[in-house]
Design an enzyme around this catalytic site. Structure first.
Site, mmCIF file in Angstrom:
data_model
loop_
_atom_site.group_PDB
_atom_site.id
_atom_site.type_symbol
_atom_site.label_atom_id
_atom_site.label_comp_id
_atom_site.label_asym_id
_atom_site.label_seq_id
_atom_site.Cartn_x
_atom_site.Cartn_y
_atom_site.Cartn_z
ATOM 1 N NE ARG A 25 53.681 70.038 8.668
ATOM 2 C CZ ARG A 25 54.475 70.790 7.906
ATOM 3 N NH1 ARG A 25 54.737 70.406 6.671
ATOM 4 N NH2 ARG A 25 54.996 71.906 8.377
ATOM 5 C CE LYS B 188 50.093 73.129 10.263
ATOM 6 N NZ LYS B 188 50.666 72.938 11.611
ATOM 7 C CG HIS C 80 53.200 65.422 14.862
ATOM 8 N ND1 HIS C 80 53.110 65.606 13.492
ATOM 9 C CD2 HIS C 80 53.753 66.563 15.352
ATOM 10 C CE1 HIS C 80 53.579 66.798 13.173
ATOM 11 N NE2 HIS C 80 53.977 67.398 14.282
ATOM 12 N NE ARG D 265 56.751 68.293 11.157
ATOM 13 C CZ ARG D 265 57.234 68.745 9.997
ATOM 14 N NH1 ARG D 265 57.661 67.876 9.091
ATOM 15 N NH2 ARG D 265 57.287 70.033 9.725
ATOM 16 C CG HIS E 148 59.209 74.133 10.518
ATOM 17 N ND1 HIS E 148 60.257 73.962 11.402
ATOM 18 C CD2 HIS E 148 58.307 73.145 10.802
ATOM 19 C CE1 HIS E 148 59.994 72.922 12.180
ATOM 20 N NE2 HIS E 148 58.838 72.414 11.835
ATOM 21 C CE1 TYR F 11 61.358 69.619 17.174
ATOM 22 C CE2 TYR F 11 61.635 71.142 15.352
ATOM 23 C CZ TYR F 11 60.959 70.100 15.946
ATOM 24 O OH TYR F 11 59.874 69.553 15.313
#
Length: 314
Positions: A149, A174, A248, A251, A282, A291
């Site tokens: 990130r 995060k 972003h 990523r 994640h 994805y």
């Protein structure tokens, strides 16, 4: 205390005064539900105002009854979510928090290697200050090579890089989950070249962050983001794409290209997805399953583009 006049402990509110403040919130309105929840966090848990303002939805662990608080000096604490505070937060989320104004989901732009090389080269060509050019050039390369990130890369400290083992430790993530990212030899060499340039240009910076500005301070997201958009516009990257390239999306591109490489190598992608989930940081593998399952057309498009590039080079 030397040099301090009339030093004394700050005054505090009594329990009755805190209760009166809470009672003064009109919880029949959205603003009242919000104010009541914030005052509960301040008065019942003793959070700082900045900690309350920085609170995220993912910081609330309803199942465990805990609250993740990000404090000063990158410190993270888990506090018990007492009933009164939990009920106040739940009431605000149910009836007071505005509906998200985020636009409908759109597929990300998938950068190809040529796109990344063009952006990095243009950064060196057009950014006049050598240190700023080197910082942005290396940042783009690091984001593309690791899928980090943007905030994680900007908060990276010098001590977070293990030069011997070729590993980056991401601490300020995060969801507060530290993770280790093994890097390729070429990525480590690029970081080493930047570190040498940085130390020559700013031998005594005022920040421990790996990437520094021309003033010796940490590189700020707004400045980097604005320059990245200018680079995209100037190079024409994604000019014919229906999806506008975003920073972003570097990523997303890393994740998609990783999956494509696994497919082409004949790996069991579903079995390997948890590895990608851990690498990307994640919270759970569900976010990573997005994805291949939520964007199959995107994977097919990216695979076709990659194949075309490979055929053109062969």
């Amino acid at each position: 205390m030397a040099g301090w006049k009339d030093a004394r402990l700050p005054e505090t509110l009594t329990s009755a005064q805190v209760a009166a403040l809470l009672a003064g919130c009109d919880r029949s309105t959205s603003a009242g539900l919000r104010d009541f929840a914030m005052l509960c966090l301040l008065g019942r848990l003793g959070l700082r105002s900045g900690e309350v303002a920085a609170l995220r939805l993912d910081d609330i662990d309803w199942r465990a009854g805990e609250l993740l608080v990000r404090g000063k000096a990158r410190r993270e604490d888990r506090l018990p979510l007492i009933v009164e505070v939990g009920e106040a937060l739940a009431a605000y989320l149910r009836g007071g928090r505005p509906v998200s104004f985020r636009k409908q989901w759109r597929p990300p732009f998938i950068y190809q290697r040529a796109d990344i090389e063009m952006l990095m080269a243009h950064a060196v060509q057009v950014i006049r200050d050598p240190l700023r050019a080197a910082s942005y050039h290396t940042l783009i390369g690091l984001l593309a090579a690791t899928g980090m990130r943007v905030g994680e890369a900007l908060r990276l400290h010098r001590s977070d890089i293990d030069w011997d083992d070729g590993v980056i430790t991401v601490l300020a993530s995060k969801f507060g989950k530290p993770r280790e990212l093994p890097l390729t030899a070429s990525t480590m060499q690029a970081l080493a070249r930047y570190a040498e340039h940085r130390d020559h240009a700013q031998p005594r910076p005022s920040t421990p962050t790996f990437f520094v500005s021309t003033a010796g301070t940490a590189v700020r997201y707004p400045h980097f983001g604005a320059q990245f958009r200018r680079l995209v516009n100037a190079t024409g990257v994604g000019a014919t794409s229906p999806t506008r390239p975003r920073i972003h999306d570097l990523r997303h591109s890393f994740a998609v290209h990783t999956l494509i490489a696994w497919y082409q190598a004949g790996h069991d992608v579903n079995a390997m997805l948890p590895r990608l989930s851990i690498y990307l940081g994640h919270r759970d593998p569900v976010s990573t399953y997005w994805y291949p399952s939520a964007a199959p057309d995107l994977l097919a498009l990216a695979a076709a583009r990659l194949q075309a590039v490979q055929e053109a080079r062969s």
